[in-house]
Design a protein around this motif. Sequence first.
Motif, PDB file in Angstrom:
ATOM      1  N   PRO A  88       0.802  -1.229   0.000  1.00  0.00           N
ATOM      2  CA  PRO A  88       0.000   0.000   0.000  1.00  0.00           C
ATOM      3  C   PRO A  88       0.832   1.274   0.000  1.00  0.00           C
ATOM      4  O   PRO A  88       0.437   2.278  -0.615  1.00  0.00           O
ATOM      5  N   GLU A  89       1.977   1.251   0.668  1.00  0.00           N
ATOM      6  CA  GLU A  89       2.792   2.469   0.726  1.00  0.00           C
ATOM      7  C   GLU A  89       3.440   2.788  -0.613  1.00  0.00           C
ATOM      8  O   GLU A  89       3.931   3.902  -0.818  1.00  0.00           O
ATOM      9  N   GLN A  90       3.404   1.825  -1.536  1.00  0.00           N
ATOM     10  CA  GLN A  90       3.873   2.056  -2.901  1.00  0.00           C
ATOM     11  C   GLN A  90       2.708   2.178  -3.883  1.00  0.00           C
ATOM     12  O   GLN A  90       2.917   2.281  -5.086  1.00  0.00           O
ATOM     13  N   GLY A  91       1.491   2.135  -3.359  1.00  0.00           N
ATOM     14  CA  GLY A  91       0.315   2.271  -4.192  1.00  0.00           C
ATOM     15  C   GLY A  91      -0.248   0.966  -4.724  1.00  0.00           C
ATOM     16  O   GLY A  91      -1.216   0.970  -5.486  1.00  0.00           O
ATOM     17  N   HIS A  92       0.325  -0.185  -4.335  1.00  0.00           N
ATOM     18  CA  HIS A  92      -0.123  -1.479  -4.844  1.00  0.00           C
ATOM     19  C   HIS A  92      -0.944  -2.217  -3.784  1.00  0.00           C
ATOM     20  O   HIS A  92      -0.509  -2.363  -2.636  1.00  0.00           O
ATOM     21  N   ARG A  93      -2.116  -2.718  -4.197  1.00  0.00           N
ATOM     22  CA  ARG A  93      -3.028  -3.384  -3.269  1.00  0.00           C
ATOM     23  C   ARG A  93      -3.561  -4.696  -3.859  1.00  0.00           C
ATOM     24  O   ARG A  93      -4.737  -5.014  -3.743  1.00  0.00           O
ATOM     25  N   PHE A  94      -2.696  -5.447  -4.491  1.00  0.00           N
ATOM     26  CA  PHE A  94      -3.096  -6.741  -5.038  1.00  0.00           C
ATOM     27  C   PHE A  94      -3.394  -7.726  -3.909  1.00  0.00           C
ATOM     28  O   PHE A  94      -2.661  -7.796  -2.915  1.00  0.00           O
ATOM     29  N   ASN A  95      -4.460  -8.474  -4.063  1.00  0.00           N
ATOM     30  CA  ASN A  95      -4.807  -9.516  -3.097  1.00  0.00           C
ATOM     31  C   ASN A  95      -5.629 -10.564  -3.838  1.00  0.00           C
ATOM     32  O   ASN A  95      -6.823 -10.387  -4.067  1.00  0.00           O
ATOM     33  N   HIS A  96      -4.971 -11.688  -4.216  1.00  0.00           N
ATOM     34  CA  HIS A  96      -5.641 -12.699  -5.044  1.00  0.00           C
ATOM     35  C   HIS A  96      -6.728 -13.459  -4.293  1.00  0.00           C
ATOM     36  O   HIS A  96      -7.464 -14.236  -4.911  1.00  0.00           O
ATOM     37  N   SER A 299      -2.615   2.412 -11.232  1.00  0.00           N
ATOM     38  CA  SER A 299      -2.955   2.925 -12.565  1.00  0.00           C
ATOM     39  C   SER A 299      -4.344   3.542 -12.596  1.00  0.00           C
ATOM     40  O   SER A 299      -4.545   4.595 -13.210  1.00  0.00           O
ATOM     41  N   TYR A 300      -5.302   2.902 -11.958  1.00  0.00           N
ATOM     42  CA  TYR A 300      -6.704   3.312 -12.089  1.00  0.00           C
ATOM     43  C   TYR A 300      -7.063   4.541 -11.264  1.00  0.00           C
ATOM     44  O   TYR A 300      -8.004   5.266 -11.602  1.00  0.00           O
ATOM     45  N   TYR A 301      -6.345   4.812 -10.169  1.00  0.00           N
ATOM     46  CA  TYR A 301      -6.724   5.912  -9.287  1.00  0.00           C
ATOM     47  C   TYR A 301      -5.617   6.960  -9.205  1.00  0.00           C
ATOM     48  O   TYR A 301      -4.423   6.648  -9.357  1.00  0.00           O
ATOM     49  N   ARG A 302      -6.038   8.194  -8.938  1.00  0.00           N
ATOM     50  CA  ARG A 302      -5.071   9.258  -8.672  1.00  0.00           C
ATOM     51  C   ARG A 302      -4.615   9.131  -7.217  1.00  0.00           C
ATOM     52  O   ARG A 302      -5.438   9.244  -6.294  1.00  0.00           O
ATOM     53  N   LEU A 303      -3.329   8.921  -7.025  1.00  0.00           N
ATOM     54  CA  LEU A 303      -2.750   8.776  -5.694  1.00  0.00           C
ATOM     55  C   LEU A 303      -1.875   9.983  -5.386  1.00  0.00           C
ATOM     56  O   LEU A 303      -1.376  10.652  -6.300  1.00  0.00           O
ATOM     57  N   LEU A 304      -1.698  10.261  -4.109  1.00  0.00           N
ATOM     58  CA  LEU A 304      -0.822  11.363  -3.730  1.00  0.00           C
ATOM     59  C   LEU A 304       0.596  11.058  -4.202  1.00  0.00           C
ATOM     60  O   LEU A 304       1.130   9.983  -3.897  1.00  0.00           O
ATOM     61  N   PRO A 305       1.217  11.969  -4.948  1.00  0.00           N
ATOM     62  CA  PRO A 305       2.534  11.666  -5.531  1.00  0.00           C
ATOM     63  C   PRO A 305       3.584  11.277  -4.502  1.00  0.00           C
ATOM     64  O   PRO A 305       4.398  10.369  -4.742  1.00  0.00           O
ATOM     65  N   ASP A 306       3.584  11.946  -3.353  1.00  0.00           N
ATOM     66  CA  ASP A 306       4.610  11.673  -2.351  1.00  0.00           C
ATOM     67  C   ASP A 306       4.170  10.640  -1.316  1.00  0.00           C
ATOM     68  O   ASP A 306       4.997  10.156  -0.537  1.00  0.00           O
ATOM     69  N   GLN A 307       2.879  10.292  -1.319  1.00  0.00           N
ATOM     70  CA  GLN A 307       2.362   9.275  -0.397  1.00  0.00           C
ATOM     71  C   GLN A 307       1.316   8.420  -1.135  1.00  0.00           C
ATOM     72  O   GLN A 307       0.114   8.551  -0.889  1.00  0.00           O
ATOM     73  N   PRO A 308       1.736   7.544  -2.033  1.00  0.00           N
ATOM     74  CA  PRO A 308       0.791   6.787  -2.860  1.00  0.00           C
ATOM     75  C   PRO A 308      -0.078   5.794  -2.093  1.00  0.00           C
ATOM     76  O   PRO A 308      -0.937   5.164  -2.706  1.00  0.00           O
ATOM     77  N   ARG A 309       0.119   5.701  -0.803  1.00  0.00           N
ATOM     78  CA  ARG A 309      -0.815   4.910   0.013  1.00  0.00           C
ATOM     79  C   ARG A 309      -2.184   5.579   0.041  1.00  0.00           C
ATOM     80  O   ARG A 309      -3.212   4.906   0.196  1.00  0.00           O
ATOM     81  N   TYR A 311      -5.197   8.503  -1.389  1.00  0.00           N
ATOM     82  CA  TYR A 311      -5.875   8.842  -2.641  1.00  0.00           C
ATOM     83  C   TYR A 311      -6.169  10.335  -2.720  1.00  0.00           C
ATOM     84  O   TYR A 311      -6.507  10.971  -1.725  1.00  0.00           O
ATOM     85  N   ILE A 312      -6.048  10.901  -3.925  1.00  0.00           N
ATOM     86  CA  ILE A 312      -6.535  12.251  -4.182  1.00  0.00           C
ATOM     87  C   ILE A 312      -8.062  12.191  -4.221  1.00  0.00           C
ATOM     88  O   ILE A 312      -8.639  11.343  -4.901  1.00  0.00           O
ATOM     89  N   ASN A 313      -8.700  13.084  -3.499  1.00  0.00           N
ATOM     90  CA  ASN A 313     -10.156  13.007  -3.336  1.00  0.00           C
ATOM     91  C   ASN A 313     -10.825  14.280  -3.844  1.00  0.00           C
ATOM     92  O   ASN A 313     -11.454  15.017  -3.096  1.00  0.00           O
ATOM     93  N   ASP A 314     -10.719  14.527  -5.148  1.00  0.00           N
ATOM     94  CA  ASP A 314     -11.365  15.698  -5.734  1.00  0.00           C
ATOM     95  C   ASP A 314     -12.862  15.498  -5.903  1.00  0.00           C
ATOM     96  O   ASP A 314     -13.576  16.437  -6.273  1.00  0.00           O
ATOM     97  N   THR A 315     -13.349  14.294  -5.659  1.00  0.00           N
ATOM     98  CA  THR A 315     -14.766  13.995  -5.847  1.00  0.00           C
ATOM     99  C   THR A 315     -15.557  14.042  -4.552  1.00  0.00           C
ATOM    100  O   THR A 315     -16.789  14.081  -4.579  1.00  0.00           O
ATOM    101  N   GLY A 316     -14.878  13.991  -3.415  1.00  0.00           N
ATOM    102  CA  GLY A 316     -15.561  13.946  -2.131  1.00  0.00           C
ATOM    103  C   GLY A 316     -16.079  12.573  -1.775  1.00  0.00           C
ATOM    104  O   GLY A 316     -16.822  12.409  -0.803  1.00  0.00           O
ATOM    105  N   THR A 317     -15.690  11.554  -2.537  1.00  0.00           N
ATOM    106  CA  THR A 317     -16.177  10.194  -2.302  1.00  0.00           C
ATOM    107  C   THR A 317     -15.059   9.239  -1.892  1.00  0.00           C
ATOM    108  O   THR A 317     -15.291   8.052  -1.722  1.00  0.00           O
ATOM    109  N   GLY A 318     -13.841   9.750  -1.760  1.00  0.00           N
ATOM    110  CA  GLY A 318     -12.739   8.914  -1.314  1.00  0.00           C
ATOM    111  C   GLY A 318     -11.674   8.694  -2.357  1.00  0.00           C
ATOM    112  O   GLY A 318     -10.499   8.573  -2.029  1.00  0.00           O
TER     113      GLY A 318
END
Length: 708
Positions: A88-96, A299-309, A311-318
């Motif tokens: 998560p701290e690198q922005g990856h949340r794979f869980n098979h 790839s699919y979500y905008r993450l904070l550049p310096d803390q990719p764990r 999410y950028i929340n410009d929508t107010g939904t998370g």
Amino acid sequence: MPDPTHSYALEEGAPHPLGATYTGRGVNFAVFSAHATKVQVCLYDDAGTTETACITLPEYTDEVWHGFVPGLEPGTRYGLRVHGPYEPEQGHRFNHHKLLLDPYAKAHMGELKWGPELFGYTVGHPDGDLSFDERDSAPFMPKCVVVDSRFQWTQTDAVRVPWNQTVFYETHVRGFTMKHPKVPELFRGTFAGLALDEVIGPIKELGVTSVELLPVQMFLNQPFLTEKGLTNYWGYDTIGFFALDQRYMDGPNIDEFKNMVDRFHAHGLEVIMDVVYNHTPEGNEMGPTISFKGIDNASYYRLLPDQPRYYINDTGTGNTVNLSHPRVLQMVTDSLRYWVTEMHVDGFRFDLATILAREPHGFDEGGGFLDSCRQDPVLSSVKLIAEPWDIGPGGYQVGGFPPGWAEWNDQFRDTVRAFWKGDEAMASKLAQCVTASGDRFNKRGRRPWASVNFISAHDGFTLADTTSYNEKHNEANNEGNRDGHGDNRSWNCGVEGATDDAEVLALRARQQRNMLATLMLSQGTPMLLAGDEFARTQQGNNNAYCQDSDISWFDWEAASAPAGHSLTTFTQHLTHLRHTLPVLRRNRFLTGQFSDAAQVKDSTWLAPDGNEMDEAHWTDPQTRCFGLLLEGTAPASSLPQPAADDSVLLVFNAWEGAIDFVLPPRADGKVWTRVIDTALDPQEDVAFEPGHGYTVTGRSLLMFTSKP
């Protein structure tokens, strides 16, 4: 996890098209993931409960995992398991361990059942989202369905209503049909119910041209709603951009929607989809893993550049969908093209569209998504309507979208409501709105239709409630009446809510006619909220997003009552005038410019004494009565005019008392014919001589025509 690939004669397949594609001899699977290490397609029985196989896609081409399974048929149930780093701290949340929805799935079956198993981390763990959950989420997940796209269309030609003839009608599939007397019980709340000729016919008779449906792509109910016994009624939480929501159909057969579109087209009506590509219900780092988060979160979500764990929340939904990524941009444009080419829809209204035009540096009218739509031969041919705002930095962009786009103009709503309520200093603002807000839209060759005018929409008070409530009444939402907008520019006409007071009811009816007339007689593109034509109420609830109940369902008994029928007849009269008088829907902005050829101005603003308004009138905060003269002899384009149009005089009086208004002279010697007086019910055409002083009732709007 089982991987009995030996039971299938697996082939290499192709990396395109993405998703599950039936070819006639089997199904090709293709899934984009730039950071996965393995992708599996898990197959399920017809009930969607028992896994029958889990197939590892054998090939990886251009960041797309793919494989072909011979013998698979339409109706096959499946889901994805995607392997990769859980960092998560690198922005990856794979869980098979989590079964995932295919972003390109064309249909789903079964409901999502909320539980801790849906989360990639262990809910309640001291490490929070940095922990890793190994429970299988498949029993809680809906399953994707392979579809057969073949359908026998009866209407093969697109409707394509010209923009300057368009009248939008925003409605909800379920709310419109749940209590409709012409819809059998079995079809209520569904596409099949909306597709009935007995339902479509009256919509057509109303004079609208384009029916705009609130979201019908697959969406989820969030736990905080289900725990309160409520639901995501509006549907603004899409998780399947290619799939229809099962709530509106009987099973995963997409033909039900196609048949509805086919029937609307048979009546000459367009179908516009309200779409939500700005966020998904997977939320932030504490949200569930349902699809995109487990396929390729980075790839699919905008993450904070310096803390990719995070999410950028410009929508107010998370979260915010990352349209700066080429594959994500491809997914959205592929989705749009699918709905046009395969499902035959005629356009889209984009929720929080500023998000879609936002690049890492901010809103950009030359951003990737807007450029993609502009150059695409399919998307550039249909109606594209932006809701031009979000909560991000620089998020309010009314008038900021590029040529080819129309935009919801909330300035029209707020100004018209405030003017008829009697607020001061509204004259110049109303003048801009009535002439398609040229101060915002008259640039780069954009046309007046770019301004989508509305008095009310799904979000906020209905027209009837705008005249019946000073305050919002959202108690039924179980949020302590804290939700919903507090600034509604509404006026209850003397009594809050329901009343039997005849004078109050008469004033409310006139105010509703005033606002409907302002909407339909203004330049630009009008949008009517379904039900406003018969004074539909939501009992003062201005945020009925969670109300799958009588609050939101249309009361068709009220529509057939005398008051409702009268307002519907008035609305039909307005749309008829709009369609038959070209001067009301010019393709050029009205500027007051003098035409040497016609020896008239295209538009002139008049004071009650019949003289042209000057700066003193416009700056006077007490100016509440004035007229707009639209000359039909003024050129509507640079081409020679085949014939002159009727001229129109509009008179607005927001004063409480009557005003004498001098009808302007006519050089052609013709009389003025009154075709609208909102103080009268029903309407009657009456002729008046130019120079005649007409007594304009307080709080009323008039329209006169004069033939050349």
